[in-house]
Every structure is written in structure tokens, then in C-alpha cells.
Design a protein around this motif. Structure first.
Motif, PDB file in Angstrom:
ATOM      1  N   VAL A  15       0.796  -1.232   0.000  1.00  0.00           N
ATOM      2  CA  VAL A  15       0.000   0.000   0.000  1.00  0.00           C
ATOM      3  C   VAL A  15       0.827   1.280   0.000  1.00  0.00           C
ATOM      4  O   VAL A  15       0.330   2.331  -0.387  1.00  0.00           O
ATOM      5  N   LEU A  16       2.073   1.221   0.409  1.00  0.00           N
ATOM      6  CA  LEU A  16       2.864   2.439   0.557  1.00  0.00           C
ATOM      7  C   LEU A  16       3.018   3.231  -0.741  1.00  0.00           C
ATOM      8  O   LEU A  16       2.804   4.447  -0.729  1.00  0.00           O
ATOM      9  N   PRO A  17       3.370   2.614  -1.875  1.00  0.00           N
ATOM     10  CA  PRO A  17       3.518   3.424  -3.093  1.00  0.00           C
ATOM     11  C   PRO A  17       2.236   4.195  -3.440  1.00  0.00           C
ATOM     12  O   PRO A  17       2.284   5.382  -3.763  1.00  0.00           O
ATOM     13  N   GLY A  18       1.084   3.563  -3.349  1.00  0.00           N
ATOM     14  CA  GLY A  18      -0.175   4.250  -3.635  1.00  0.00           C
ATOM     15  C   GLY A  18      -0.462   5.343  -2.622  1.00  0.00           C
ATOM     16  O   GLY A  18      -0.958   6.416  -2.969  1.00  0.00           O
ATOM     17  N   HIS A  19      -0.136   5.091  -1.365  1.00  0.00           N
ATOM     18  CA  HIS A  19      -0.342   6.078  -0.308  1.00  0.00           C
ATOM     19  C   HIS A  19       0.502   7.323  -0.577  1.00  0.00           C
ATOM     20  O   HIS A  19       0.025   8.452  -0.434  1.00  0.00           O
ATOM     21  N   ILE A  20       1.733   7.120  -0.990  1.00  0.00           N
ATOM     22  CA  ILE A  20       2.610   8.251  -1.293  1.00  0.00           C
ATOM     23  C   ILE A  20       2.042   9.055  -2.456  1.00  0.00           C
ATOM     24  O   ILE A  20       2.010  10.288  -2.409  1.00  0.00           O
ATOM     25  N   ASP A  21       1.571   8.389  -3.500  1.00  0.00           N
ATOM     26  CA  ASP A  21       0.994   9.089  -4.653  1.00  0.00           C
ATOM     27  C   ASP A  21      -0.230   9.912  -4.254  1.00  0.00           C
ATOM     28  O   ASP A  21      -0.384  11.066  -4.666  1.00  0.00           O
ATOM     29  N   VAL A  22      -1.108   9.332  -3.442  1.00  0.00           N
ATOM     30  CA  VAL A  22      -2.313  10.041  -3.003  1.00  0.00           C
ATOM     31  C   VAL A  22      -1.927  11.238  -2.138  1.00  0.00           C
ATOM     32  O   VAL A  22      -2.471  12.335  -2.295  1.00  0.00           O
ATOM     33  N   THR A  23      -0.984  11.051  -1.236  1.00  0.00           N
ATOM     34  CA  THR A  23      -0.538  12.152  -0.379  1.00  0.00           C
ATOM     35  C   THR A  23       0.025  13.291  -1.220  1.00  0.00           C
ATOM     36  O   THR A  23      -0.293  14.461  -0.992  1.00  0.00           O
ATOM     37  N   SER A  25      -0.652  14.012  -4.377  1.00  0.00           N
ATOM     38  CA  SER A  25      -1.681  14.673  -5.177  1.00  0.00           C
ATOM     39  C   SER A  25      -2.653  15.479  -4.326  1.00  0.00           C
ATOM     40  O   SER A  25      -3.096  16.554  -4.731  1.00  0.00           O
ATOM     41  N   LEU A  26      -3.011  14.990  -3.138  1.00  0.00           N
ATOM     42  CA  LEU A  26      -3.988  15.694  -2.312  1.00  0.00           C
ATOM     43  C   LEU A  26      -3.382  16.801  -1.457  1.00  0.00           C
ATOM     44  O   LEU A  26      -4.030  17.804  -1.194  1.00  0.00           O
ATOM     45  N   LEU A  27      -2.159  16.623  -1.015  1.00  0.00           N
ATOM     46  CA  LEU A  27      -1.568  17.588  -0.093  1.00  0.00           C
ATOM     47  C   LEU A  27      -0.560  18.497  -0.780  1.00  0.00           C
ATOM     48  O   LEU A  27      -0.716  19.706  -0.816  1.00  0.00           O
ATOM     49  N   VAL A  34       6.595  25.037  -1.021  1.00  0.00           N
ATOM     50  CA  VAL A  34       6.936  23.888  -0.197  1.00  0.00           C
ATOM     51  C   VAL A  34       8.045  24.244   0.793  1.00  0.00           C
ATOM     52  O   VAL A  34       8.096  23.708   1.897  1.00  0.00           O
ATOM     53  N   ASP A  35       8.917  25.178   0.425  1.00  0.00           N
ATOM     54  CA  ASP A  35       9.980  25.596   1.343  1.00  0.00           C
ATOM     55  C   ASP A  35       9.399  26.199   2.622  1.00  0.00           C
ATOM     56  O   ASP A  35       9.930  25.987   3.711  1.00  0.00           O
ATOM     57  N   ALA A  36       8.304  26.945   2.508  1.00  0.00           N
ATOM     58  CA  ALA A  36       7.667  27.527   3.693  1.00  0.00           C
ATOM     59  C   ALA A  36       7.144  26.417   4.603  1.00  0.00           C
ATOM     60  O   ALA A  36       7.298  26.475   5.829  1.00  0.00           O
ATOM     61  N   LEU A  37       6.541  25.387   4.011  1.00  0.00           N
ATOM     62  CA  LEU A  37       6.053  24.258   4.804  1.00  0.00           C
ATOM     63  C   LEU A  37       7.225  23.569   5.499  1.00  0.00           C
ATOM     64  O   LEU A  37       7.125  23.205   6.675  1.00  0.00           O
ATOM     65  N   GLY A  38       8.339  23.406   4.792  1.00  0.00           N
ATOM     66  CA  GLY A  38       9.521  22.800   5.389  1.00  0.00           C
ATOM     67  C   GLY A  38       9.990  23.576   6.604  1.00  0.00           C
ATOM     68  O   GLY A  38      10.338  22.996   7.631  1.00  0.00           O
ATOM     69  N   GLY A  39       9.984  24.912   6.502  1.00  0.00           N
ATOM     70  CA  GLY A  39      10.381  25.741   7.633  1.00  0.00           C
ATOM     71  C   GLY A  39       9.452  25.581   8.815  1.00  0.00           C
ATOM     72  O   GLY A  39       9.892  25.504   9.971  1.00  0.00           O
TER      73      GLY A  39
END
Length: 73
Positions: A15-23, A25-27, A34-39
Motif C-alpha cells: 500500500v505504501l507506493p499508492g499512499h505516497i501518490d495520493v498524499t 496529489s492531495l496535499l 513547499v519551502d515555507a512548509l519545510g520551515g
């Protein structure tokens, strides 16, 4: 600490590969900075690391066996 059974580990691998793809696409697809989120996540991590270890708080004892997992010694 837990040790995954072979059956549980096989399920995670399925399930992990599909979970990563969904995450992604949705998030993450909707994020423009993305750099701001990283901070933000670095600040959250640092804050969490400053807290006492959760085992020091006298938390309720976990069940000896969870579905698909075996406690490690």
C-alpha cells in the motif's frame, strides 16, 4: 517499540507506493511554497524535541499485541 510481522510488512509494501501518490496529489500538489512548509515543520520538530520524552509522563500502558504487530523486546 514494535516489530512488524511478515504479513504486516508485506501489506505496508503493497500500500505504501499508492499512499505516497495520493498524499502527493492531495496535499503537496496544491502547495506553491513547499519551502515555507519545510520551515514550519522544522519549527514543529524542534518544539517537539524540547518536550519531555513521552515515556516519562506515566502514560497508560499499551496493549501487549496490536493488530499486525508484535512488541519487540
Amino acid at each position: 517499540m514494535v516489530t512488524l510481522t511478515e504479513e504486516c510488512l508485506a501489506r505496508v509494501r503493497r500500500v505504501l507506493p499508492g499512499h505516497i501518490d495520493v498524499t502527493r496529489s492531495l496535499l503537496f500538489a496544491s502547495l506553491t511554497d513547499v519551502d515555507a512548509l519545510g520551515g514550519i515543520m522544522i519549527r514543529v520538530r524542534d518544539h517537539m524535541r524540547q518536550q519531555p520524552d513521552s515515556t516519562a509522563r506515566g502514560r497508560r500502558a499499551a496493549p501487549k499485541h496490536s493488530r499486525g504487530a508484535v512488541p519487540s523486546e
